[in-house]
Design a protein around this motif. Structure first.
Motif, PDB file in Angstrom:
ATOM      1  N   ILE A  97       0.844  -1.200   0.000  1.00  0.00           N
ATOM      2  CA  ILE A  97       0.000   0.000   0.000  1.00  0.00           C
ATOM      3  C   ILE A  97       0.876   1.245   0.000  1.00  0.00           C
ATOM      4  O   ILE A  97       0.644   2.191  -0.747  1.00  0.00           O
ATOM      5  N   LEU A  98       1.913   1.239   0.808  1.00  0.00           N
ATOM      6  CA  LEU A  98       2.844   2.365   0.853  1.00  0.00           C
ATOM      7  C   LEU A  98       3.476   2.592  -0.509  1.00  0.00           C
ATOM      8  O   LEU A  98       3.512   3.710  -1.014  1.00  0.00           O
ATOM      9  N   GLU A  99       3.974   1.518  -1.122  1.00  0.00           N
ATOM     10  CA  GLU A  99       4.670   1.658  -2.398  1.00  0.00           C
ATOM     11  C   GLU A  99       3.736   2.112  -3.513  1.00  0.00           C
ATOM     12  O   GLU A  99       4.106   2.918  -4.345  1.00  0.00           O
ATOM     13  N   ARG A 100       2.509   1.608  -3.518  1.00  0.00           N
ATOM     14  CA  ARG A 100       1.553   2.057  -4.536  1.00  0.00           C
ATOM     15  C   ARG A 100       1.289   3.550  -4.373  1.00  0.00           C
ATOM     16  O   ARG A 100       1.220   4.289  -5.342  1.00  0.00           O
ATOM     17  N   GLY A 101       1.157   3.993  -3.136  1.00  0.00           N
ATOM     18  CA  GLY A 101       0.935   5.418  -2.877  1.00  0.00           C
ATOM     19  C   GLY A 101       2.126   6.253  -3.295  1.00  0.00           C
ATOM     20  O   GLY A 101       1.977   7.323  -3.896  1.00  0.00           O
ATOM     21  N   GLU A 102       3.322   5.765  -2.994  1.00  0.00           N
ATOM     22  CA  GLU A 102       4.547   6.475  -3.376  1.00  0.00           C
ATOM     23  C   GLU A 102       4.670   6.584  -4.883  1.00  0.00           C
ATOM     24  O   GLU A 102       5.033   7.622  -5.414  1.00  0.00           O
ATOM     25  N   ALA A 103       4.382   5.515  -5.587  1.00  0.00           N
ATOM     26  CA  ALA A 103       4.509   5.512  -7.041  1.00  0.00           C
ATOM     27  C   ALA A 103       3.470   6.420  -7.676  1.00  0.00           C
ATOM     28  O   ALA A 103       3.778   7.215  -8.558  1.00  0.00           O
ATOM     29  N   SER A 104       2.212   6.323  -7.209  1.00  0.00           N
ATOM     30  CA  SER A 104       1.156   7.117  -7.836  1.00  0.00           C
ATOM     31  C   SER A 104       1.346   8.602  -7.604  1.00  0.00           C
ATOM     32  O   SER A 104       0.903   9.417  -8.399  1.00  0.00           O
ATOM     33  N   CYS A 105       2.041   8.957  -6.545  1.00  0.00           N
ATOM     34  CA  CYS A 105       2.264  10.380  -6.280  1.00  0.00           C
ATOM     35  C   CYS A 105       3.148  11.005  -7.358  1.00  0.00           C
ATOM     36  O   CYS A 105       3.108  12.200  -7.572  1.00  0.00           O
ATOM     37  N   CYS A 106       3.926  10.208  -8.018  1.00  0.00           N
ATOM     38  CA  CYS A 106       4.888  10.715  -9.001  1.00  0.00           C
ATOM     39  C   CYS A 106       4.470  10.404 -10.436  1.00  0.00           C
ATOM     40  O   CYS A 106       5.246  10.613 -11.364  1.00  0.00           O
ATOM     41  N   GLY A 107       3.280   9.852 -10.618  1.00  0.00           N
ATOM     42  CA  GLY A 107       2.779   9.555 -11.956  1.00  0.00           C
ATOM     43  C   GLY A 107       3.418   8.358 -12.630  1.00  0.00           C
ATOM     44  O   GLY A 107       3.458   8.283 -13.849  1.00  0.00           O
ATOM     45  N   ILE A 108       3.911   7.417 -11.827  1.00  0.00           N
ATOM     46  CA  ILE A 108       4.532   6.212 -12.374  1.00  0.00           C
ATOM     47  C   ILE A 108       3.912   4.989 -11.713  1.00  0.00           C
ATOM     48  O   ILE A 108       3.320   5.082 -10.643  1.00  0.00           O
ATOM     49  N   THR A 109       4.064   3.848 -12.359  1.00  0.00           N
ATOM     50  CA  THR A 109       3.558   2.606 -11.781  1.00  0.00           C
ATOM     51  C   THR A 109       4.566   2.061 -10.774  1.00  0.00           C
ATOM     52  O   THR A 109       5.732   2.488 -10.727  1.00  0.00           O
ATOM     53  N   LEU A 110       4.111   1.095 -10.010  1.00  0.00           N
ATOM     54  CA  LEU A 110       4.989   0.465  -9.028  1.00  0.00           C
ATOM     55  C   LEU A 110       6.168  -0.229  -9.696  1.00  0.00           C
ATOM     56  O   LEU A 110       7.305  -0.105  -9.252  1.00  0.00           O
ATOM     57  N   SER A 111       5.922  -0.941 -10.803  1.00  0.00           N
ATOM     58  CA  SER A 111       7.027  -1.628 -11.488  1.00  0.00           C
ATOM     59  C   SER A 111       8.019  -0.615 -12.072  1.00  0.00           C
ATOM     60  O   SER A 111       9.229  -0.851 -12.075  1.00  0.00           O
ATOM     61  N   GLN A 112       7.527   0.523 -12.539  1.00  0.00           N
ATOM     62  CA  GLN A 112       8.422   1.566 -13.034  1.00  0.00           C
ATOM     63  C   GLN A 112       9.254   2.138 -11.892  1.00  0.00           C
ATOM     64  O   GLN A 112      10.444   2.407 -12.052  1.00  0.00           O
ATOM     65  N   ARG A 113       8.640   2.281 -10.721  1.00  0.00           N
ATOM     66  CA  ARG A 113       9.367   2.779  -9.549  1.00  0.00           C
ATOM     67  C   ARG A 113      10.513   1.832  -9.189  1.00  0.00           C
ATOM     68  O   ARG A 113      11.625   2.265  -8.917  1.00  0.00           O
ATOM     69  N   TYR A 114      10.230   0.524  -9.197  1.00  0.00           N
ATOM     70  CA  TYR A 114      11.281  -0.450  -8.892  1.00  0.00           C
ATOM     71  C   TYR A 114      12.446  -0.318  -9.875  1.00  0.00           C
ATOM     72  O   TYR A 114      13.611  -0.361  -9.475  1.00  0.00           O
ATOM     73  N   SER A 115      12.140  -0.154 -11.149  1.00  0.00           N
ATOM     74  CA  SER A 115      13.190  -0.011 -12.166  1.00  0.00           C
ATOM     75  C   SER A 115      14.012   1.249 -11.922  1.00  0.00           C
ATOM     76  O   SER A 115      15.245   1.215 -11.983  1.00  0.00           O
ATOM     77  N   ILE A 116      13.347   2.350 -11.650  1.00  0.00           N
ATOM     78  CA  ILE A 116      14.047   3.620 -11.405  1.00  0.00           C
ATOM     79  C   ILE A 116      14.977   3.497 -10.210  1.00  0.00           C
ATOM     80  O   ILE A 116      16.140   3.918 -10.261  1.00  0.00           O
ATOM     81  N   VAL A 117      14.487   2.911  -9.142  1.00  0.00           N
ATOM     82  CA  VAL A 117      15.300   2.783  -7.925  1.00  0.00           C
ATOM     83  C   VAL A 117      16.513   1.879  -8.169  1.00  0.00           C
ATOM     84  O   VAL A 117      17.640   2.223  -7.797  1.00  0.00           O
ATOM     85  N   GLU A 118      16.309   0.743  -8.810  1.00  0.00           N
ATOM     86  CA  GLU A 118      17.429  -0.175  -9.046  1.00  0.00           C
ATOM     87  C   GLU A 118      18.471   0.444  -9.978  1.00  0.00           C
ATOM     88  O   GLU A 118      19.674   0.342  -9.727  1.00  0.00           O
ATOM     89  N   ILE A 119      18.024   1.090 -11.030  1.00  0.00           N
ATOM     90  CA  ILE A 119      18.967   1.728 -11.958  1.00  0.00           C
ATOM     91  C   ILE A 119      19.649   2.903 -11.279  1.00  0.00           C
ATOM     92  O   ILE A 119      20.866   3.091 -11.418  1.00  0.00           O
ATOM     93  N   GLY A 120      18.893   3.686 -10.525  1.00  0.00           N
ATOM     94  CA  GLY A 120      19.473   4.823  -9.805  1.00  0.00           C
ATOM     95  C   GLY A 120      20.541   4.403  -8.811  1.00  0.00           C
ATOM     96  O   GLY A 120      21.588   5.027  -8.706  1.00  0.00           O
ATOM     97  N   ARG A 121      20.297   3.336  -8.101  1.00  0.00           N
ATOM     98  CA  ARG A 121      21.272   2.850  -7.113  1.00  0.00           C
ATOM     99  C   ARG A 121      22.516   2.275  -7.782  1.00  0.00           C
ATOM    100  O   ARG A 121      23.617   2.403  -7.261  1.00  0.00           O
ATOM    101  N   ALA A 122      22.336   1.631  -8.936  1.00  0.00           N
ATOM    102  CA  ALA A 122      23.469   1.000  -9.625  1.00  0.00           C
ATOM    103  C   ALA A 122      24.223   1.972 -10.527  1.00  0.00           C
ATOM    104  O   ALA A 122      25.369   1.726 -10.868  1.00  0.00           O
ATOM    105  N   GLY A 123      23.569   3.056 -10.938  1.00  0.00           N
ATOM    106  CA  GLY A 123      24.190   3.984 -11.885  1.00  0.00           C
ATOM    107  C   GLY A 123      23.785   3.654 -13.314  1.00  0.00           C
ATOM    108  O   GLY A 123      23.365   4.514 -14.064  1.00  0.00           O
TER     109      GLY A 123
END
Length: 147
Positions: free
Chosen positions: A23-49
């Motif tokens: 529920i937290l993650e869905r809320g976090e993702a929707s606040c930024c206009g992205i899906t949850l799976s897109q959020r996971y991709s952004i975070v993993e790529i951001g952390r790895a460079g």
């Protein structure tokens, strides 16, 4: 407490934890206009460079077509940049654009603020124990087979 009781207690607590975090993650993702799976991709790529699509697929544990669809959308809205790997022309490398870096920083800031509040609600003398227990649980989940 029997082993079965412990198993049931672990299962019930994890069920609640997963539901609350979902529920937290869905809320976090929707606040930024992205899906949850897109959020996971952004975070993993951001952390790895940067990551290859194959490596991102491994990290997320989903099929390549799901990752490709999510990545395509993020490229189209200017969050990700897709490039051919100079060392292996068959491989695609993903990195965050400037817009993606800004979004990644915002996602990380929000998550850190939230979990700072969570940690503050845990008694000082229990924090280390909880974190250590979660590390053991995570490792056990990585090595256990499901279903």
């Amino acid at each position: 407490m029997t082993s079965l009781d412990q198993t049931q207690l672990l299962r019930e607590n994890l069920r609640v934890l997963v539901r609350k975090l979902g529920i937290l993650e869905r809320g976090e993702a929707s606040c930024c206009g992205i899906t949850l799976s897109q959020r996971y991709s952004i975070v993993e790529i951001g952390r790895a460079g940067q990551l290859s699509i194959n490596r991102l697929t491994e990290i997320l544990g989903v099929d390549k077509s799901t990752v490709s669809k999510s990545v395509d959308k993020l490229v189209n809205i200017g969050i990700l940049v897709r490039e051919t790997d100079p060392e292996d022309r068959r491989s695609i490398i993903l990195r965050l654009s400037d817009k993606g870096q800004t979004l990644f920083a915002e996602l990380e800031k929000r998550a850190t603020a939230y979990f700072t509040e969570v940690v503050a609600d845990i008694p000082d003398e229990k924090r280390k124990q909880i974190i250590e227990g979660l590390q053991y649980l995570t490792q056990a989940l990585k090595t256990s087979r499901c279903c």
